[in-house]
Write a protein that holds these residues in place. Structure first.
Motif, PDB file in Angstrom:
ATOM      1  N   VAL A  94       0.810  -1.219   0.000  1.00  0.00           N
ATOM      2  CA  VAL A  94       0.000   0.000   0.000  1.00  0.00           C
ATOM      3  C   VAL A  94       0.842   1.268   0.000  1.00  0.00           C
ATOM      4  O   VAL A  94       0.309   2.362  -0.212  1.00  0.00           O
ATOM      5  CB  VAL A  94      -0.960   0.056   1.213  1.00  0.00           C
ATOM      6  N   ASP A  95       2.154   1.137   0.228  1.00  0.00           N
ATOM      7  CA  ASP A  95       2.927   2.361   0.374  1.00  0.00           C
ATOM      8  C   ASP A  95       4.273   2.323  -0.341  1.00  0.00           C
ATOM      9  O   ASP A  95       4.453   2.925  -1.385  1.00  0.00           O
ATOM     10  CB  ASP A  95       3.130   2.677   1.857  1.00  0.00           C
ATOM     11  N   SER A  96       5.239   1.597   0.197  1.00  0.00           N
ATOM     12  CA  SER A  96       6.619   1.784  -0.248  1.00  0.00           C
ATOM     13  C   SER A  96       6.891   1.288  -1.662  1.00  0.00           C
ATOM     14  O   SER A  96       7.834   1.760  -2.308  1.00  0.00           O
ATOM     15  CB  SER A  96       7.590   1.115   0.730  1.00  0.00           C
ATOM     16  N   SER A  97       6.087   0.360  -2.182  1.00  0.00           N
ATOM     17  CA  SER A  97       6.339  -0.158  -3.534  1.00  0.00           C
ATOM     18  C   SER A  97       5.853   0.785  -4.624  1.00  0.00           C
ATOM     19  O   SER A  97       6.207   0.631  -5.793  1.00  0.00           O
ATOM     20  CB  SER A  97       5.670  -1.531  -3.722  1.00  0.00           C
ATOM     21  N   VAL A  98       5.051   1.771  -4.245  1.00  0.00           N
ATOM     22  CA  VAL A  98       4.433   2.685  -5.217  1.00  0.00           C
ATOM     23  C   VAL A  98       4.991   4.089  -5.018  1.00  0.00           C
ATOM     24  O   VAL A  98       5.087   4.564  -3.890  1.00  0.00           O
ATOM     25  CB  VAL A  98       2.900   2.715  -5.038  1.00  0.00           C
ATOM     26  N   GLY A  99       5.392   4.738  -6.096  1.00  0.00           N
ATOM     27  CA  GLY A  99       5.772   6.143  -5.989  1.00  0.00           C
ATOM     28  C   GLY A  99       7.225   6.443  -6.239  1.00  0.00           C
ATOM     29  O   GLY A  99       7.606   7.606  -6.381  1.00  0.00           O
ATOM     30  N   VAL A 116       1.117  11.071  -6.088  1.00  0.00           N
ATOM     31  CA  VAL A 116       2.420  10.968  -6.754  1.00  0.00           C
ATOM     32  C   VAL A 116       2.365  11.601  -8.144  1.00  0.00           C
ATOM     33  O   VAL A 116       3.293  12.302  -8.570  1.00  0.00           O
ATOM     34  CB  VAL A 116       2.877   9.503  -6.839  1.00  0.00           C
ATOM     35  N   ALA A 117       1.269  11.371  -8.865  1.00  0.00           N
ATOM     36  CA  ALA A 117       1.142  11.936 -10.212  1.00  0.00           C
ATOM     37  C   ALA A 117       1.138  13.460 -10.177  1.00  0.00           C
ATOM     38  O   ALA A 117       1.641  14.116 -11.090  1.00  0.00           O
ATOM     39  CB  ALA A 117      -0.136  11.420 -10.867  1.00  0.00           C
ATOM     40  N   ARG A 118       0.586  14.019  -9.098  1.00  0.00           N
ATOM     41  CA  ARG A 118       0.523  15.485  -8.993  1.00  0.00           C
ATOM     42  C   ARG A 118       1.801  16.098  -8.415  1.00  0.00           C
ATOM     43  O   ARG A 118       2.082  17.277  -8.627  1.00  0.00           O
ATOM     44  CB  ARG A 118      -0.688  15.887  -8.132  1.00  0.00           C
ATOM     45  N   ASP A 119       2.569  15.287  -7.669  1.00  0.00           N
ATOM     46  CA  ASP A 119       3.738  15.834  -6.978  1.00  0.00           C
ATOM     47  C   ASP A 119       4.765  14.717  -6.779  1.00  0.00           C
ATOM     48  O   ASP A 119       4.989  14.246  -5.672  1.00  0.00           O
ATOM     49  CB  ASP A 119       3.310  16.432  -5.629  1.00  0.00           C
ATOM     50  N   GLU A 120       5.404  14.326  -7.888  1.00  0.00           N
ATOM     51  CA  GLU A 120       6.269  13.139  -7.862  1.00  0.00           C
ATOM     52  C   GLU A 120       7.441  13.272  -6.900  1.00  0.00           C
ATOM     53  O   GLU A 120       7.792  12.333  -6.194  1.00  0.00           O
ATOM     54  CB  GLU A 120       6.795  12.847  -9.271  1.00  0.00           C
ATOM     55  N   THR A 121       8.069  14.448  -6.848  1.00  0.00           N
ATOM     56  CA  THR A 121       9.301  14.593  -6.072  1.00  0.00           C
ATOM     57  C   THR A 121       9.093  15.354  -4.766  1.00  0.00           C
ATOM     58  O   THR A 121      10.020  15.950  -4.225  1.00  0.00           O
ATOM     59  CB  THR A 121      10.388  15.285  -6.904  1.00  0.00           C
ATOM     60  N   ILE A 150      19.286   8.850   2.601  1.00  0.00           N
ATOM     61  CA  ILE A 150      20.120   8.618   1.424  1.00  0.00           C
ATOM     62  C   ILE A 150      19.268   7.870   0.412  1.00  0.00           C
ATOM     63  O   ILE A 150      18.787   6.765   0.698  1.00  0.00           O
ATOM     64  CB  ILE A 150      21.359   7.777   1.781  1.00  0.00           C
ATOM     65  N   GLY A 151      19.036   8.450  -0.759  1.00  0.00           N
ATOM     66  CA  GLY A 151      18.179   7.754  -1.705  1.00  0.00           C
ATOM     67  C   GLY A 151      17.952   8.542  -2.979  1.00  0.00           C
ATOM     68  O   GLY A 151      18.602   9.558  -3.228  1.00  0.00           O
ATOM     69  N   ALA A 152      17.013   8.074  -3.767  1.00  0.00           N
ATOM     70  CA  ALA A 152      16.702   8.703  -5.048  1.00  0.00           C
ATOM     71  C   ALA A 152      15.258   8.394  -5.420  1.00  0.00           C
ATOM     72  O   ALA A 152      14.675   7.414  -4.934  1.00  0.00           O
ATOM     73  CB  ALA A 152      17.636   8.166  -6.135  1.00  0.00           C
ATOM     74  N   PHE A 153      14.684   9.232  -6.275  1.00  0.00           N
ATOM     75  CA  PHE A 153      13.390   8.919  -6.873  1.00  0.00           C
ATOM     76  C   PHE A 153      13.655   8.074  -8.118  1.00  0.00           C
ATOM     77  O   PHE A 153      14.351   8.511  -9.033  1.00  0.00           O
ATOM     78  CB  PHE A 153      12.638  10.195  -7.255  1.00  0.00           C
ATOM     79  N   HIS A 154      13.124   6.874  -8.130  1.00  0.00           N
ATOM     80  CA  HIS A 154      13.316   5.970  -9.280  1.00  0.00           C
ATOM     81  C   HIS A 154      12.081   5.077  -9.366  1.00  0.00           C
ATOM     82  O   HIS A 154      11.872   4.200  -8.518  1.00  0.00           O
ATOM     83  CB  HIS A 154      14.587   5.130  -9.071  1.00  0.00           C
ATOM     84  N   GLN A 155      11.243   5.334 -10.373  1.00  0.00           N
ATOM     85  CA  GLN A 155       9.968   4.637 -10.469  1.00  0.00           C
ATOM     86  C   GLN A 155      10.160   3.196 -10.966  1.00  0.00           C
ATOM     87  O   GLN A 155      10.987   2.946 -11.842  1.00  0.00           O
ATOM     88  CB  GLN A 155       9.029   5.367 -11.428  1.00  0.00           C
ATOM     89  N   PRO A 156       9.382   2.251 -10.429  1.00  0.00           N
ATOM     90  CA  PRO A 156       9.412   0.887 -10.965  1.00  0.00           C
ATOM     91  C   PRO A 156       8.753   0.839 -12.337  1.00  0.00           C
ATOM     92  O   PRO A 156       8.083   1.794 -12.750  1.00  0.00           O
ATOM     93  CB  PRO A 156       8.603   0.092  -9.939  1.00  0.00           C
ATOM     94  N   SER A 157       8.955  -0.259 -13.039  1.00  0.00           N
ATOM     95  CA  SER A 157       8.289  -0.468 -14.330  1.00  0.00           C
ATOM     96  C   SER A 157       6.969  -1.205 -14.171  1.00  0.00           C
ATOM     97  O   SER A 157       6.130  -1.180 -15.079  1.00  0.00           O
ATOM     98  CB  SER A 157       9.212  -1.265 -15.266  1.00  0.00           C
ATOM     99  N   LEU A 158       6.800  -1.862 -13.025  1.00  0.00           N
ATOM    100  CA  LEU A 158       5.595  -2.648 -12.758  1.00  0.00           C
ATOM    101  C   LEU A 158       5.589  -2.990 -11.278  1.00  0.00           C
ATOM    102  O   LEU A 158       6.643  -3.204 -10.680  1.00  0.00           O
ATOM    103  CB  LEU A 158       5.605  -3.938 -13.597  1.00  0.00           C
ATOM    104  N   VAL A 159       4.391  -3.053 -10.697  1.00  0.00           N
ATOM    105  CA  VAL A 159       4.228  -3.520  -9.317  1.00  0.00           C
ATOM    106  C   VAL A 159       3.201  -4.645  -9.322  1.00  0.00           C
ATOM    107  O   VAL A 159       2.090  -4.475  -9.845  1.00  0.00           O
ATOM    108  CB  VAL A 159       3.757  -2.394  -8.373  1.00  0.00           C
TER     109      VAL A 159
END
Length: 366
Positions: free
Chosen positions: A137-142, A231-236, A156-165
């Motif tokens: 419900v949370d960490s796998s998405v966004g 996330v779609a409205r405010d990805e970062t 320590i991290g980065a924004f990096h979207q998955p290709s599929l969940v």
């Protein structure tokens, strides 16, 4: 039945597929996004014996080769040494930028593998197969990925979207009751921050999620829909996405204070943090006392912690906890920022919190 939530991010858009039995169909689900029939799987010692054989079988049936790395389980795995191990292993496997790395596990594995994928060859693709309620419900998405440091969580991290969940809600039956309930802390958060009707639904149906697949599917899908929209409205996280941190400023400080140990699971910290955020809101006159009372009553009905006193063992004093909050990612110009609420379903971000009110709320929660 599989429910699908689309995360609309242009050329980085992807689907979150939710249903029972998705690991058994993983080969069919993943095959369309592969450049070549090979994936690398990273998982942990707790998840591997439960779900890795089924995933490997599903991939083989679809003609997809795989190799796997099994890391230790637990929050301490979100660290430099295990990140380095994962990256070096992936390089040894000669992973290319068009390849896909699969994160099979809970939030720790998802965050670590996502970060490894983000920095490996300046970005390779990855698929999330979350095996805990919290991760589904949370960490796998966004696309938030990262590791912890001695100074705080997820710094320590980065924004990096998955290709599929692929969120297989059937595998949640293998969770310990405590782990399932910890994930529920994130489910409840969505109702508290922006959907009073969903929170009311959870008050009625929350206790059924452990055993009712239909109710579980609804709770997971609705949570993911809410997160996908934000996330779609405010990805970062320049604005609205900060609302998703309801309870987290308190929760992350408590996790750091307990050494990221089994004394306090992340979702338990979020649950206590949500209760504290509503207590603080009421103390500041932003909402009625009935609102934090509803939050605490629901946590009690679910059998979840709601107070600092519910955490076993000694904790640092309030000044030390507030200092840990100073490492929160929402801090701007040295000012603490909290997600507060005017009522259930109406959260907002504020830096206008008096330290005396904060100290009073922490003291009362002990």
């Amino acid at each position: 039945m599989t429910l699908v939530v689309h995360v609309p991010l242009g050329d980085r858009a992807y689907d979150v597929r939710i249903g029972a039995g998705l690991i058994a169909d993983a080969g069919t689900e993943i095959a369309p996004i592969l450049a070549r029939p090979r994936v690398m799987i990273v998982t942990d010692e707790r998840v591997a014996p439960l779900h890795l054989p089924a995933l490997e079988t599903a991939l083989r049936k679809a003609g997809i080769d795989s190799d796997s790395l099994i890391l230790p389980a637990g929050e301490s795995t979100k660290s430099w040494p295990h990140l380095s191990r994962a990256v070096e292993w992936l390089l040894e496997q000669k992973v290319e930028r068009r390849d896909v790395v699969v994160a099979l596990g809970g939030g720790v594995i998802g965050d670590l593998v996502g970060f490894a994928a983000a920095i490996l060859r300046r970005g390779v693709r990855f698929v999330q197969i979350p095996t805990t309620l919290l991760a589904q419900v949370d960490s796998s998405v966004g696309g938030k990925t990262g590791i912890n440091s001695a100074q705080g969580k997820n710094l320590i991290g980065a924004f990096h979207q998955p290709s599929l969940v692929l969120a297989d809600i059937g595998v949640l039956d293998t969770l310990r009751r405590r782990d399932f309930l910890a994930g529920y802390g994130e489910v409840m958060k969505y109702g508290l921050l922006g959907d009073a009707e969903f929170f009311a639904w959870l008050e009625e149906h929350g206790p059924r999620l452990r055993h009712d697949l239909d109710a579980r599917a609804h709770a997971v899908a609705h949570s993911v829909e809410m997160k996908a929209g934000i996330v779609a409205r405010d990805e970062t996280e320049q604005g609205e996405r900060a609302l998703l941190n309801l309870g987290h400023t308190f929760g992350h400080a408590l996790e750091a204070a307990t050494g990221y140990s089994d004394r306090l699971l992340h979702g338990e910290g979020v649950a206590i943090g949500c209760a504290l955020a509503f207590d603080l809101s009421a103390r500041m006159g932003l909402c009625s006392q009935e609102e934090p009372s509803r939050v605490t009553a629901h946590l009690a009905e679910m059998g979840m912690p709601s107070r600092i006193a519910d955490i076993p063992g000694a904790l640092p004093d309030d000044a030390a906890l507030i200092a840990l909050m100073g490492q929160d990612k929402k801090v701007v110009d040295g000012r603490l920022r909290f997600v507060l609420a005017r009522e259930i379903g109406a959260a907002f971000v504020s830096d206008a919190v008096d330290r005396s009110d904060l100290a009073a709320v922490l003291a009362a929660a002990r």
